[in-house]
Design an enzyme around this catalytic site. Structure first.
Site, short mmCIF file in Angstrom:
data_model
loop_
_atom_site.label_atom_id
_atom_site.label_comp_id
_atom_site.label_asym_id
_atom_site.label_seq_id
_atom_site.Cartn_x
_atom_site.Cartn_y
_atom_site.Cartn_z
N GLY A 163 40.02 33.69 25.93
CA GLY A 163 40.39 35.03 26.36
C GLY A 163 40.95 35.06 27.76
O GLY A 163 41.35 34.03 28.33
N CYS A 164 40.93 36.25 28.35
CA CYS A 164 41.71 36.51 29.57
C CYS A 164 41.19 35.81 30.83
O CYS A 164 41.91 35.73 31.82
CB CYS A 164 41.78 38.01 29.81
SG CYS A 164 42.76 38.88 28.58
N PHE A 165 39.95 35.34 30.82
CA PHE A 165 39.44 34.66 32.04
C PHE A 165 39.90 33.21 32.13
O PHE A 165 39.75 32.57 33.17
CB PHE A 165 37.90 34.71 32.10
CG PHE A 165 37.19 34.01 30.96
CD1 PHE A 165 37.05 32.64 30.95
CD2 PHE A 165 36.66 34.74 29.90
CE1 PHE A 165 36.40 31.99 29.91
CE2 PHE A 165 36.01 34.11 28.85
CZ PHE A 165 35.89 32.73 28.86
N PHE A 373 39.22 37.36 34.54
CA PHE A 373 38.23 38.26 33.94
C PHE A 373 38.44 38.26 32.43
O PHE A 373 39.57 38.30 31.98
CB PHE A 373 38.41 39.70 34.41
CG PHE A 373 38.61 39.88 35.89
CD1 PHE A 373 37.60 39.55 36.79
CD2 PHE A 373 39.80 40.39 36.39
CE1 PHE A 373 37.79 39.72 38.15
CE2 PHE A 373 39.99 40.56 37.75
CZ PHE A 373 38.99 40.23 38.63
#
Length: 391
Positions: A163-165, A373
């Site tokens: 994911g985005c982190f 994040f």
């Protein structure tokens, strides 16, 4: 006889891991955010949902995104109507696309990074490949090794569904690999294509609509190594420290689930509030050893999950508007490209620093921070040290 300690010392690099080159790539298909709601509701046969369309138009208008790049074209979507419905079984069609296209887009970015680095690709010792989608065996790391013609002995690590982190995660891993393997040159690739999350709108799942308004496609590649070769390699940033943490009371704040219908996206809590409330703790822990407490003295690279996260972080920390300028610029020009975003921003910071004739790669400043994040809520914090720009 040689001791284990002597072997270990010989294996370790002398200096810190250093970013030696950056390359980025996007699919050719560019979409204009202002007209995207019309296109999206037409292609998903949802034009009768007028109230929902108005809501989506407001989401797009507030997104602070001007344009995004997408692998999915109108032609591809017309050939795969199940992807345009809200929850139709469509995983096979999505998988068939991304298992091919994610390594291909990664190759474009990696080729640019290798060209900037200026060394033969045979000197790449490690490959870290990161993508949210397209789980396959052998993975995108194997496909990229073949596409680039890397040595078969290159040491590979494949990261799926972080994911985005994960733009922060790959830097943390590359740092450990480079510093613990003398002479290592680590190729890091983040390649993200949102074909697994595209679907039609629903009144009952507005967080899915948020994703449709924010996500874009892109790939970024960096080369990391310690002890750069003088006059041959050009260091850009030093990776000084890296940490990961799970935020308290954030279970279920961001979830993604791979199902027959593709990857479903869920926002369950006040994500901007949770991040802004906890970010200073991460900063204090990262910069206490350096005796830095003035957050405006740093250059900033923050994953732009959305404008609300950036606004609340800026307010909470009292950041000057220019601190998140590069971050907001990438959000505006590309949307949220998940793990690839922070590497695009890193590239923007060093390019802008050079264009403006500043004395370091980090907007003229010495120290910087990179934040990722994402689901968990997980936060990655990387402390960066800029490099002096020689005229």
């Amino acid at each position: 006889m040689v001791t284990v300690d002597e072997v270990r010392k010989a294996q370790r690099a002398e200096g810190p891991a250093t970013v030696l080159a950056i390359g980025t790539a996007t699919p050719p298909n560019c979409i204009d955010q202002s007209t995207y709601p019309d296109y999206y509701f037409r292609i998903t046969n949802s034009e009768h949902k007028t109230e929902l369309k108005e809501k989506f138009q407001r989401m797009c208008d507030k997104s602070m995104i001007k344009k995004r790049y997408m692998y999915l074209t109108e032609e591809i979507l017309k050939e795969n109507p199940s992807m345009c419905e809200y929850m139709a079984p469509s995983l096979d069609a999505r998988q068939d696309m991304v298992v091919v296209e994610i390594p291909k887009l990664g190759k474009e970015a990696a080729t640019k990074a290798i060209k900037e680095w200026g060394q033969p690709k045979s000197k790449i010792t490690h490959l870290v490949f990161c993508t949210t989608s397209g789980v396959d065996m052998p993975g995108a790391d194997y496909q990229l090794t073949k596409l680039l013609g890397l040595r078969p002995s290159v040491k590979r690590l494949m990261m799926y569904q972080q994911g985005c982190f994960a733009g922060g995660t790959v830097l943390r891993l590359a740092k450990d690999l480079a510093e613990n393997n003398r002479g290592a040159r680590v190729l890091v690739v983040c390649s993200e294509i949102x074909a697994v999350t595209f679907r039609g709108p629903s009144d009952t799942h507005l967080d899915s609509l948020v994703g449709q308004a924010l996500f874009g496609d892109g790939a970024a590649a960096i080369i990391v190594g310690a002890d750069p070769l003088p006059k041959i390699e050009r260091p850009l940033f030093e990776l000084v420290s890296a940490a990961q943490t799970i935020l308290p009371d954030s279970d279920g704040a961001i979830d993604g689930h791979l199902r027959e219908v593709g990857l479903t996206f869920h926002l369950l809590k006040d994500v901007p509030g949770l991040i802004s409330k906890n970010i200073e703790k991460s900063l204090n822990e990262a910069f206490k050893p350096l005796d830095i407490t003035d957050w405006n003295s740093l250059f900033w690279i923050a994953h732009p999950g959305g404008p609300a996260i950036l606004d609340q972080v800026e307010t909470k920390l009292g950041l000057k508007p220019e601190k998140l300028e590069a971050t907001r610029h990438i959000l505006s020009e590309y949307g949220n490209m998940s793990s690839a975003c922070v590497l695009f921003i890193l590239d923007e910071v060093r390019r802008k620093s050079a264009t403006n004739g500043l004395k370091t790669t980090g907007e003229g400043l010495e120290w910087g921070v990179l934040f990722g994040f994402g689901p968990g809520l997980t936060v990655e914090t990387v402390v960066l040290h800029s490099v002096g720009v020689t005229a």
